[in-house]
Structures are given as C-alpha cells and as structure tokens.
Enzyme design. Structure first.
Site, PDB file in Angstrom:
ATOM      1  N   ASP A   1      -2.843  10.928  -0.095  1.00  0.00           N
ATOM      2  CA  ASP A   1      -2.528  10.360  -1.287  1.00  0.00           C
ATOM      3  C   ASP A   1      -4.209   9.699  -2.050  1.00  0.00           C
ATOM      4  O   ASP A   1      -4.009   8.689  -2.123  1.00  0.00           O
ATOM      5  CB  ASP A   1      -1.463   8.881  -0.866  1.00  0.00           C
ATOM      6  CG  ASP A   1      -1.209   9.028  -1.974  1.00  0.00           C
ATOM      7  OD1 ASP A   1      -0.961   9.232  -3.476  1.00  0.00           O
ATOM      8  OD2 ASP A   1      -0.495   7.839  -2.299  1.00  0.00           O
TER       9      ASP A   1
ATOM     10  N   GLY B   1       0.579  -0.849  -0.057  1.00  0.00           N
ATOM     11  CA  GLY B   1       0.039   0.276  -0.124  1.00  0.00           C
ATOM     12  C   GLY B   1       0.692   0.943   0.180  1.00  0.00           C
ATOM     13  O   GLY B   1       2.285   1.291  -0.353  1.00  0.00           O
ATOM     14  N   GLY B   2       0.173   2.183   0.270  1.00  0.00           N
ATOM     15  CA  GLY B   2       0.890   3.518  -0.083  1.00  0.00           C
ATOM     16  C   GLY B   2       1.697   3.474   0.519  1.00  0.00           C
ATOM     17  O   GLY B   2       3.061   4.151   1.502  1.00  0.00           O
ATOM     18  N   MET B   3       2.006   3.116   1.878  1.00  0.00           N
ATOM     19  CA  MET B   3       2.386   3.548   3.311  1.00  0.00           C
ATOM     20  C   MET B   3       3.288   1.670   3.911  1.00  0.00           C
ATOM     21  O   MET B   3       3.154   1.681   5.774  1.00  0.00           O
ATOM     22  CB  MET B   3       3.090   4.577   4.049  1.00  0.00           C
ATOM     23  CG  MET B   3       0.803   4.663   4.334  1.00  0.00           C
ATOM     24  SD  MET B   3       0.121   3.572   5.492  1.00  0.00           S
ATOM     25  CE  MET B   3       0.793   4.127   7.061  1.00  0.00           C
TER      26      MET B   3
ATOM     27  N   THR C   1       2.264  -2.585   4.138  1.00  0.00           N
ATOM     28  CA  THR C   1       1.517  -3.510   3.535  1.00  0.00           C
ATOM     29  C   THR C   1       0.881  -4.396   3.737  1.00  0.00           C
ATOM     30  O   THR C   1       0.287  -3.790   5.014  1.00  0.00           O
ATOM     31  CB  THR C   1       2.840  -5.281   3.631  1.00  0.00           C
ATOM     32  OG1 THR C   1       4.262  -3.964   3.734  1.00  0.00           O
ATOM     33  CG2 THR C   1       2.671  -5.933   3.228  1.00  0.00           C
ATOM     34  N   VAL C   2      -0.417  -4.355   3.317  1.00  0.00           N
ATOM     35  CA  VAL C   2      -1.322  -5.138   3.688  1.00  0.00           C
ATOM     36  C   VAL C   2      -1.549  -6.069   3.314  1.00  0.00           C
ATOM     37  O   VAL C   2      -1.106  -6.783   2.143  1.00  0.00           O
ATOM     38  CB  VAL C   2      -2.330  -4.400   2.862  1.00  0.00           C
ATOM     39  CG1 VAL C   2      -3.598  -4.373   3.220  1.00  0.00           C
ATOM     40  CG2 VAL C   2      -2.171  -2.565   2.785  1.00  0.00           C
TER      41      VAL C   2
ATOM     42  N   LYS D   1      -3.145  -3.514   8.126  1.00  0.00           N
ATOM     43  CA  LYS D   1      -2.195  -2.963   7.290  1.00  0.00           C
ATOM     44  C   LYS D   1      -0.734  -2.398   8.379  1.00  0.00           C
ATOM     45  O   LYS D   1      -1.570  -2.276   9.510  1.00  0.00           O
ATOM     46  CB  LYS D   1      -2.538  -1.574   6.849  1.00  0.00           C
ATOM     47  CG  LYS D   1      -2.099  -0.519   5.692  1.00  0.00           C
ATOM     48  CD  LYS D   1      -2.311   0.377   5.394  1.00  0.00           C
ATOM     49  CE  LYS D   1      -1.558   1.590   4.679  1.00  0.00           C
ATOM     50  NZ  LYS D   1      -3.102   2.586   4.244  1.00  0.00           N
TER      51      LYS D   1
END
Lengths: 361, 376
Positions: free
Chosen positions: B124, B16-18, B20-21, B36
């Site tokens: 984001d 993900g953006g910031m 791990t999902v 997340k």
C-alpha cells in the site's frame, strides 16, 4: 553488586540471555533473544547502586532521540529490584575496538565518514534537547569494522554519572578518581567546562568530545593525553599539534587537512567558539570521500627500490604504489595491510593502503 | 481490547490501512508511540511471521516497530515509533527543487529496497503512508499486513488505493509480487512532483468482482468496466510534464515503474541506485596529483589536459556524473589498461602517458575520485 546473568536466564518472561557482550564502568551489556518478537536485542543492566540511580533517566533520555545514528531504545523493565534497558542490537564493536585495535589511527576517508555519521547522530540528539555528556569511543557502536556499515551512538546521559564521580573526586582527591573506570575512560574526551563546572555543561560539551574523539582517530592519540595528567592540559586547551604523517603524503594531505581542521574547530576552550552540531553536519556533508569496502591482505612483493608492490589476497594479487600508502612509507614484505581496491590491468590497484597491527608495534 | 497499563491513549484513533491506530504515551519510557490494532487476524501465525520480519528490519526509511502485544483474542497491537511529522500527501512537504524531489524519492526507494530485501511486500505504497520526521527523514509505514497473497485475496476483496494500486491487484487470480510496490512507487513519484494524478492512472483499472474499498481521495472518476482490460504500456510519458529539471535517465526509470506488465518494471533497488547517482550530480571531485602537487577537478574546474611530447595525450572531462577521457592520442594507460576516448576513470587510478616499454620516460598522474556521502 549486581549478579552476572547467566546464559538461558529469562528476564521479564521474554528476554532470554545469550551472552555477555560488554561491560562498562556503569553497566553490563548482554545479547538477549526476545522470545516474543523473535529478535536479538541488547539488554543493559546497571552494575551498582550509583549506576541504578540514573539508569532509568538515561533510558528515557535516549528514547527521545530517534535517528539512524543513535541506538534505538526498545523497552525498559524492572524485575524485582533490578532494572533492564532493551536496545536494538548492533552487531559489531565499539569505536575503539572496531577501528583502533589493528591500527593506531584511521585514514582520512574513513575518518571523514565516521565524523559525518557521528555529527548526524549528535545533531539529532541536540535537536531533541538531549545532551549526551559522555561521548567517547566506547559509547559508539560500529558494525562492519573498517568497512563501516553502521554507526550508532549509545549510552546517553549515563554520562551524568561520570561527572558526579569527578565531582566526588574533586572533593575526595585523586584516590577516588583512580578508582573510577568510567571517569578515567571519559576523561580524555571531556570538555574543559565538563571538568571545571560540570553542572553548567551545554550541548557544546558534546561538540568538544566529538572533536577529541575525531582527533584521536585521525592522529592516533587523544589530543590532551590520558589519565589524570590530561586534566591540566584539557583545562588549558591549547591547540594540540598535528602529527607529520597526516600531511606528509600529497595523495592524502588535502582531505586529512580538511578533516583535522573540523576536529580542531571543536576543541575551542570557550564553548561559544565551537561549531554547533548542525554546522558540523554541514561541514561534514561537504567532505568528499569514498566509502569503499576495506579488504585485508599481506604484502607479497615489493619492487623498484620500494616504489610499488603487490598485496596477496585470497582472491589474487592487488597492485599498490608506495604513494598510496597512508601513515607510514615503511612497508615490508610480510606486513599485513588494509586497503580498498579498484579495477586495473593485470591486477586491481589499491588505495588507500594502511599497515595493520601498528597498535602493537 | 485491553492495553497494558503502560500505554495511555492520547488523542483520537485514526483508521489506518488495516486497523486502527492510536497515538499513545508509553508511560515507562515517557515517549509517544503509535499503537496499531490489527483486528482481523484470520491467520495469526502468518501474521506473526510477517511481523517478525518487520521487527528484524533496520532501515533508516521504514518506521521502527518496538513491540508486539496481544490485546485480545485474535487481536494484535503493533507498538511503533510515533513520527511527529507530516505525511507526503500534505502539500507542505512538497519538494521545491529537483534535488529535493530526488532526495525524497531516493529515501523512499531505500526504504522500499530494505523491505523487499526481507522478502516482504508493502502493498500500500502511497504518499499518505510516508511521513517526514523532524530531521527531514522520510519513513514508510502502514504495511498492508492483513492481506494475503493468492486465493485468499478474493475473500478479503480489493484493499488498496486506486491510482496507486498496480493493475494486477485488481485481478483475483494473480498472486502479486514486489512489483506492485514498484508500480505504486512510480505513481507516488508522479504525485509528489505534480501533486495530482492523471485520470488515465486513476480510472483505467478493472475490478471484476468482490468488494471495493474506495479511497475517494484519489478515485473520484472511477468507472467500473465490464471487460478484463489492463492499461497498456502505450508509451505514454507521465513524467514528461513534471515541473522539475530531471535527467532523462531518472525520467526513464520512473516511467518504467508504471509499466503495466509487472515484469516490465525495474527492481526498486535499481531505481534507488539511479537516484543516488543523480543526487551527486556535479558534486564529485577528483584529486589529481602530479609530481607531488595536488589539484582538483570538479564542477568548477571540469577538465584537464595531459600531454607528454609525442608519447601520449588525453583530456579528462567531468560531465557532472563521470570523469571521462577525450581526444586520446598516442599511448595512454589507466591502471595499466589501454585507455580510449569515452572511457570512464575508475574510482582511483594512475594515468600513465607512454608505453610500458618507454620505462622511465613515462609520466604518471594519479586520480582519486570521491564525492560527498548522502547521509540523511
């Protein structure tokens, strides 16, 4: 059986009990502070053994439904022998407390709004393959009171218990039934087949309950009465009559007629004749209503042989015409009223105006 | 990383953006959740504060956070609702009509307004960070939590998505505001309508220094420039070629979201309200009651003419958004206020023909305006 939780008690090392906020036939409901996430939550715990039996099942079923009009399931924990369900906290009251305490019925605008949101929540449950089985005013939470900010359905599947009890009552006679708060509370909104053949209920039973609840909100009483006497009437399922006041005022009659007709379409004896939740949503999404803020005031003066008057409020007078009063034309100076207001010269103008405290009169 | 036994990982992890999902199964409540993992919690307290804000949020259009777990030292996990649906970058979610387009934008604007109301900036916003669930409800997710405002942004470098990132995000010195989300919303709107972004949006950003995470999906033509120049508010109309029949009021406000100076962008709540207004185009209804007889004004029956001899005349016309007065002659009052041509009827009102002095000779017609509620 289950001990009452006391203020400050810590459940599962994270949920700190603040206060008891509700008690149903099946469970206690507390407001708790989650010290891990720093938010307020609703904590529910079953009251007795028979409630415990289905408690987790109910949690799992509810957790499957994800919709703004359904209370969100956050957590489920077991501490010792006791079970706790953690749900999002809705700061408000149940539907009956919020909307039927100060008035006996609600105006068609508000009814349309309630119907729309209820139908949305039930449709989402049905899409997830979940039957609520116990839709009644105490299982719907409302925030914002008559101004209705949020509406969420809760207590899924606990439901099943009520029908179990009715089944037991059918075997054990009415004495057993009179003992059960749950069954009695649910009864006025139960579909004929939920009483008759509880094992065979389908999603259509929820539709009936929705119709019965809406009938109550619009007409001021449950369609087939309350108590055990209701059983025979529900099973007969004759079309309930519509009180005169609904259509007596041309200002409100068109919408009132639309809303009550949708409610009546849910109260068909044969489940297949009732609309689906999706069809209900479609019907409700075509209703035109205003969702304006509701204020309170007291009738200050009435003029011109009762044709118009002014409502006194903290922020000044509001003009009203008797034709904009819903439910009763019999307003007197000193009566407390609920209304929405619109800009006007000299004073804002109110519509609709509803007399408060009719429940007590 | 140690997950509580309650959560069982199913499927491959996604970046993900910031963090791990993981798609997990919550074995207790027997449901899917998105877990997340936030690896780099350089400021755990600030992170927790921000998460606390998210936990309090109850928005129809923002992904719900169920819980927060501490899975390792300096490693937090956010347990979120798992949305079984496609993100809006997926062409299968593309809107097919102006109404569908408005509905998507309105939902995103509602979610974003709710986020901003809590004092949180998403940072984001882009079509990949919004999903449409099985009920057709759009939810925003993947908050840019790990990025800090102010000077620490320089140590983290630019993390965002080219094309969607507001120009000021490329400037190290500037602490950004909620206007970065408004900008990204505007670009997202353009993407949802056209399924691509013009090169001018993709390419004309400047990144003076620091690490760049290039999101190739949107930035094939990225060119690093040597001077600090931002795109100008050059009056370029990005929305003029959008394949929908948009009202100019909607076009204008979407256009202004992409304005270069942050202060020239509207508040997202203003965008939300304009969209709501146009979602109800032609769907209003006025109940007109005269002498106890109800009738309706709506899209099928747009105007009514009210005349009382020589005392007063007015036409009420519905233009799809408002009920307006036209051709006023003589004395016409609405809720006891003088009414002129072009005036708009308030929500609920009485139209009186004749002056108050004419007393019983006056005629009264009530109008009650309503519209369907947007419930998604």
């Amino acid at each position: 059986m289950s001990e009452l939780l006391s203020k400050g008690e810590l459940i599962g090392a994270r949920y700190e009990i603040r206060r008891k906020i509700g008690e149903g036939g099946m469970q206690f409901v507390y407001e708790a502070h989650d010290i891990l996430t720093k938010r307020l939550v609703a904590l529910k715990t079953p009251k007795n053994k028979s409630a415990t039996k289905r408690f987790k099942r109910s949690a799992i079923v509810a957790a499957r439904v994800n919709h703004p009009n359904v209370a969100k399931t956050l957590d489920y924990i077991k501490v010792g022998g006791q079970r706790f369900l953690i749900e999002e906290l809705i700061k408000g009251d149940d539907l009956a407390e919020a909307l039927l305490q100060e008035t006996r019925f609600i105006d068609p605008y508000l009814a349309a709004k309630v119907f729309h949101h209820l139908a949305k929540g039930v449709a989402a449950a049905h899409h997830a393959g979940v039957i609520h089985r116990d839709l009644k005013p105490s299982n719907v939470m409302v925030a914002g009171g008559y101004s209705l900010k949020e509406l969420k359905i809760t207590d899924f599947g606990i439901a099943k218990l009520a029908s179990d009890e009715l089944e037991e009552a059918a075997v054990g006679g009415s004495a057993t039934l009179s003992m059960s708060q749950t069954a009695v509370g649910a009864l006025p909104y139960m579909a004929p087949e939920a009483i008759d053949t509880p094992k065979e209920v389908t999603v259509a039973a929820d539709i009936w309950s929705l119709g019965a609840m809406m009938y109550h909100l619009i007409c001021g009483e449950a369609p087939y009465g309350t108590g055990l006497r209701a059983v025979r009437s529900i099973l007969a399922a004759e079309r309930p009559s519509i009180p005169m006041f609904l259509t007596a005022n041309p200002q409100f009659a068109p919408l009132a007629r639309e809303v009550i007709n949708i409610a009546l379409s849910c109260l068909m004896r044969d489940p297949v004749d009732r609309p689906t939740a999706d069809e209900l949503v479609t019907m409700c999404s075509q209703l035109c209503y205003t969702s304006s803020h509701r204020r309170r005031g007291v009738i200050r003066r009435i003029f011109d042989h009762g044709k118009f008057g002014f409502i006194g409020t903290e922020s000044g007078d509001v003009f009203f015409h008797m034709e904009c009063v819903y439910g009763t034309m019999n307003l007197n100076e000193g009566d407390a009223v609920l209304f929405s207001s619109y800009d006007g010269g000299g004073a804002p103008r109110a519509l609709p105006v509803i007399k408060l405290n009719m429940a007590q009169s | 990383m140690v997950l509580p036994e309650r959560y069982e990982i199913v499927g491959e992890p996604l970046d993900g953006g910031m963090g791990t999902v993981f798609h997990c199964k919550d074995k207790v409540l027997e449901r899917s959740v998105a877990l997340k993992i936030i690896h780099d919690t350089t400021e755990p307290r600030r992170m927790r504060d921000e998460l606390a804000a998210l936990l309090k949020m109850r928005s129809k259009h923002v992904v719900q956070v169920y819980d927060i777990l501490e899975v390792a030292r300096n490693e937090l996990a956010i347990v979120q609702e798992f949305i079984d649906g496609r993100d809006l970058f997926d062409d299968r979610t593309a809107p097919h009509s102006t109404e569908e387009f408005y509905k998507q934008l309105w939902q995103i604007a509602v979610g974003l307004s709710d986020i901003h109301a809590l004092g949180v900036i998403h940072r984001d916003i882009k079509p990949n960070n919004m999903k449409m669930d099985a009920e057709g409800i759009i939810k925003i997710f993947d908050f840019g939590l790990a990025r800090d405002e102010g000077h620490s942004a320089s140590t983290l470098g630019f993390v965002g998505t080219r094309g969607f990132a507001a120009p000021e995000l490329y400037d190290n010195e500037v602490s950004f505001t909620a206007a970065v989300d408004t900008y990204a919303f505007g670009v997202t709107a353009l993407y949802l309508a056209t399924r691509s972004l013009p090169d001018s949006l993709k390419n004309n950003h400047l990144k003076p220094y620091g690490a760049i995470h290039i999101d190739d999906k949107y930035s094939p033509g990225f060119v690093q420039r040597s001077s600090k120049t931002y795109i100008k508010c050059d009056g370029k109309n990005y929305f003029s070629d959008v394949p929908f029949n948009m009202h100019h009021e909607v076009k204008d406000i979407l256009e202004s979201c992409i304005n270069c100076p942050p202060t020239c962008r509207p508040k997202i709540s203003a965008v939300r309200d304009i969209l709501a207004k146009h979602l109800l185009f032609n769907r209003h209804r006025a109940l007109v009651v005269y002498k106890g007889q109800p009738s309706y004004l709506d899209a099928n029956n747009r105007s009514v003419s009210l005349t009382l001899n020589s005392m007063g005349h007015v036409e009420i016309q519905y233009d799809g958004l408002d009920f307006r007065a036209a051709n006023v002659l003589g004395d016409v009052y609405v809720n006891n206020m003088q009414f002129n041509s072009g005036d708009i009827l308030p929500g609920s009102c009485v139209v009186a023909l004749g002056t108050p002095a004419q007393g019983n000779l006056r005629k009264y017609i009530t109008f009650d305006l309503a519209h369907p509620e947007i419930v998604l």
